[in-house]
Design a protein around this motif. Structure first.
Motif, PDB file in Angstrom:
ATOM      1  N   SER A  75       0.492  -1.630  -0.131  1.00  8.94           N
ATOM      2  CA  SER A  75       0.082  -0.200  -0.031  1.00  8.94           C
ATOM      3  C   SER A  75       0.940   1.251  -0.071  1.00  8.94           C
ATOM      4  O   SER A  75       2.116   0.806  -0.173  1.00  8.94           O
ATOM      5  N   VAL A  76       0.450   2.797  -0.712  1.00  8.33           N
ATOM      6  CA  VAL A  76       0.875   4.061  -0.665  1.00  8.33           C
ATOM      7  C   VAL A  76       1.425   3.750   0.923  1.00  8.33           C
ATOM      8  O   VAL A  76       2.911   4.178   1.058  1.00  8.33           O
ATOM      9  N   THR A  77       0.911   3.310   2.241  1.00  6.61           N
ATOM     10  CA  THR A  77       1.668   3.906   3.849  1.00  6.61           C
ATOM     11  C   THR A  77       2.467   2.679   4.308  1.00  6.61           C
ATOM     12  O   THR A  77       3.855   3.413   4.064  1.00  6.61           O
ATOM     13  N   GLN A  78       2.735   1.488   3.405  1.00  4.49           N
ATOM     14  CA  GLN A  78       3.531   0.507   3.794  1.00  4.49           C
ATOM     15  C   GLN A  78       4.627   0.571   2.768  1.00  4.49           C
ATOM     16  O   GLN A  78       5.922   0.916   2.987  1.00  4.49           O
ATOM     17  N   ASN A  79       4.504   1.246   1.803  1.00  2.00           N
ATOM     18  CA  ASN A  79       5.949   1.890   1.433  1.00  2.00           C
ATOM     19  C   ASN A  79       6.371   3.352   1.932  1.00  2.00           C
ATOM     20  O   ASN A  79       7.338   3.022   1.957  1.00  2.00           O
ATOM     21  N   LEU A  80       6.219   3.945   2.359  1.00  4.32           N
ATOM     22  CA  LEU A  80       6.665   4.979   3.052  1.00  4.32           C
ATOM     23  C   LEU A  80       6.945   5.056   3.957  1.00  4.32           C
ATOM     24  O   LEU A  80       8.046   5.129   4.591  1.00  4.32           O
ATOM     25  N   TYR A 140       8.145   2.224   5.109  1.00  3.01           N
ATOM     26  CA  TYR A 140       9.458   1.050   4.748  1.00  3.01           C
ATOM     27  C   TYR A 140      10.333   2.666   4.872  1.00  3.01           C
ATOM     28  O   TYR A 140      11.695   2.539   5.316  1.00  3.01           O
ATOM     29  N   HIS A 141      10.904   3.100   3.935  1.00  5.17           N
ATOM     30  CA  HIS A 141      11.341   4.845   3.455  1.00  5.17           C
ATOM     31  C   HIS A 141      11.814   4.821   4.800  1.00  5.17           C
ATOM     32  O   HIS A 141      12.829   5.368   5.372  1.00  5.17           O
ATOM     33  N   ALA A 142      10.230   5.112   5.987  1.00  7.11           N
ATOM     34  CA  ALA A 142      10.402   6.133   6.907  1.00  7.11           C
ATOM     35  C   ALA A 142      11.539   5.664   7.827  1.00  7.11           C
ATOM     36  O   ALA A 142      12.800   5.938   8.587  1.00  7.11           O
ATOM     37  N   ALA A 143      11.372   4.055   8.050  1.00  8.46           N
ATOM     38  CA  ALA A 143      12.123   3.005   8.699  1.00  8.46           C
ATOM     39  C   ALA A 143      14.039   3.210   8.258  1.00  8.46           C
ATOM     40  O   ALA A 143      14.516   2.965   8.784  1.00  8.46           O
ATOM     41  N   LEU A 144      13.776   2.703   7.224  1.00  7.98           N
ATOM     42  CA  LEU A 144      15.448   3.084   6.661  1.00  7.98           C
ATOM     43  C   LEU A 144      16.164   3.854   7.054  1.00  7.98           C
ATOM     44  O   LEU A 144      17.559   4.270   7.645  1.00  7.98           O
ATOM     45  N   HIS A 145      15.390   5.569   6.705  1.00  3.97           N
ATOM     46  CA  HIS A 145      15.958   6.547   8.032  1.00  3.97           C
ATOM     47  C   HIS A 145      15.931   6.864   9.850  1.00  3.97           C
ATOM     48  O   HIS A 145      16.639   7.364   9.511  1.00  3.97           O
ATOM     49  N   GLY A 146      15.332   5.772  10.094  1.00  7.97           N
ATOM     50  CA  GLY A 146      15.662   5.830  11.013  1.00  7.97           C
ATOM     51  C   GLY A 146      14.302   6.706  12.114  1.00  7.97           C
ATOM     52  O   GLY A 146      14.813   7.027  13.135  1.00  7.97           O
ATOM     53  N   LEU A 147      13.744   6.837  11.825  1.00  8.74           N
ATOM     54  CA  LEU A 147      12.261   7.341  11.729  1.00  8.74           C
ATOM     55  C   LEU A 147      11.386   6.672  12.464  1.00  8.74           C
ATOM     56  O   LEU A 147      11.472   5.649  12.018  1.00  8.74           O
ATOM     57  N   SER A 148      11.152   6.367  13.968  1.00  4.70           N
ATOM     58  CA  SER A 148      10.371   5.954  14.829  1.00  4.70           C
ATOM     59  C   SER A 148       8.741   5.930  14.504  1.00  4.70           C
ATOM     60  O   SER A 148       8.134   6.634  12.958  1.00  4.70           O
ATOM     61  N   GLN A 149       8.008   4.319  14.461  1.00  3.83           N
ATOM     62  CA  GLN A 149       6.691   5.049  13.598  1.00  3.83           C
ATOM     63  C   GLN A 149       5.990   6.043  13.971  1.00  3.83           C
ATOM     64  O   GLN A 149       4.974   6.401  13.346  1.00  3.83           O
TER      65      GLN A 149
END
Length: 245
Positions: A94-99, A101-110
């Motif tokens: 989904s759109v949210t799942q894609n985003l 995943y990218h956020a996690a790569l940059h170390g952002l909390s959920q």
């Protein structure tokens, strides 16, 4: 801290004996949208590959917000958001799942990621479609998601590699307007490779690249005045001898 979001100095690169870039110097300041124009084979893709560290060059220097991409790669690339010409979204997520995943790569909390996802998608009128799979979206909506993704980690420089290729006019207009607004409101630096002259704003800076050489650069109005041309199309044709972009 450097005054430039992007500082390229004396950059050269060759594929064997074939020189792709020859002593390129480009600076992009915060809040500035710089349009990169060049015919096929001008070196635009090579330049983007060097900025993003897909390639490496022994000659010249590339700095992102004062960080050298060679010696301080992690700090430099953390300042960078990229939208490539070919889509890199996972169509089965989904759109949210894609985003996320990218956020996690940059170390952002959920929690932080979800707040930023909502913020960016709302700006692009895409929040109501956040649960849809990417494969259900049309080309213009996929592009909006990719722009949102590139901005989640709050970069200082946004690279756009022909982001409107294949899109209809309304979709292109949405993206052009949104990116220019971002540059002005968020002090974001933008380097935008395009071959469509109507995507160039009156206040934009311009870099014309041909055969790996910068033929002209500066504010659009200043470059037009210096070359005695009346439009970006006429300028491009004059400097590249009518080659197709």
């Amino acid at each position: 801290m450097s005054r430039y979001a992007l500082n390229i100095a004396e950059l050269s690169f060759a594929y064997g004996q074939k020189k792709a870039l020859d002593n390129v110097n480009i600076q992009v300041e915060p809040g500035e949208c710089t349009i990169l124009l060049g015919p096929n084979g001008a070196g635009k893709s090579t330049l983007f590959a060097l900025i993003t560290r897909l390639y490496d060059s022994r000659l010249g220097r590339i700095e992102l917000c004062g960080y050298d991409v060679k010696t301080n790669s992690r700090q430099a690339l953390a300042k960078l958001g990229v939208v490539f010409q070919q889509t890199t979204l996972d169509p089965d997520l989904s759109v949210t799942q894609n985003l996320r995943y990218h956020a996690a790569l940059h170390g952002l909390s959920q929690k932080t990621a979800d707040l930023r996802i909502q913020e960016e998608l709302e700006r692009l009128d895409m929040y109501e479609r956040r649960h849809e799979k990417v494969r259900q979206l049309n080309g213009g909506h996929k592009r909006r998601v990719e722009i949102a993704r590139a901005l989640l980690h709050k970069p200082s420089l946004l690279l756009l590699d022909e982001p409107s290729v294949g899109l209809d006019v309304p979709s292109r207009e949405v993206i052009v307007r949104h990116v220019h607004q971002l540059a002005g409101r968020q002090n974001l630096a933008v380097l935008w490779a395009t071959h469509l002259f109507d995507e160039i704003g009156a206040d934009d800076s311009l870099v014309v690249l041909d055969k790996g050489v910068v033929k002209a650069q500066g504010k659009l109005s200043s470059v037009l005045s210096a070359t005695g041309t009346s439009s970006a199309g006429q300028l491009f044709s004059q400097l590249t001898q009518g080659k197709s972009s």
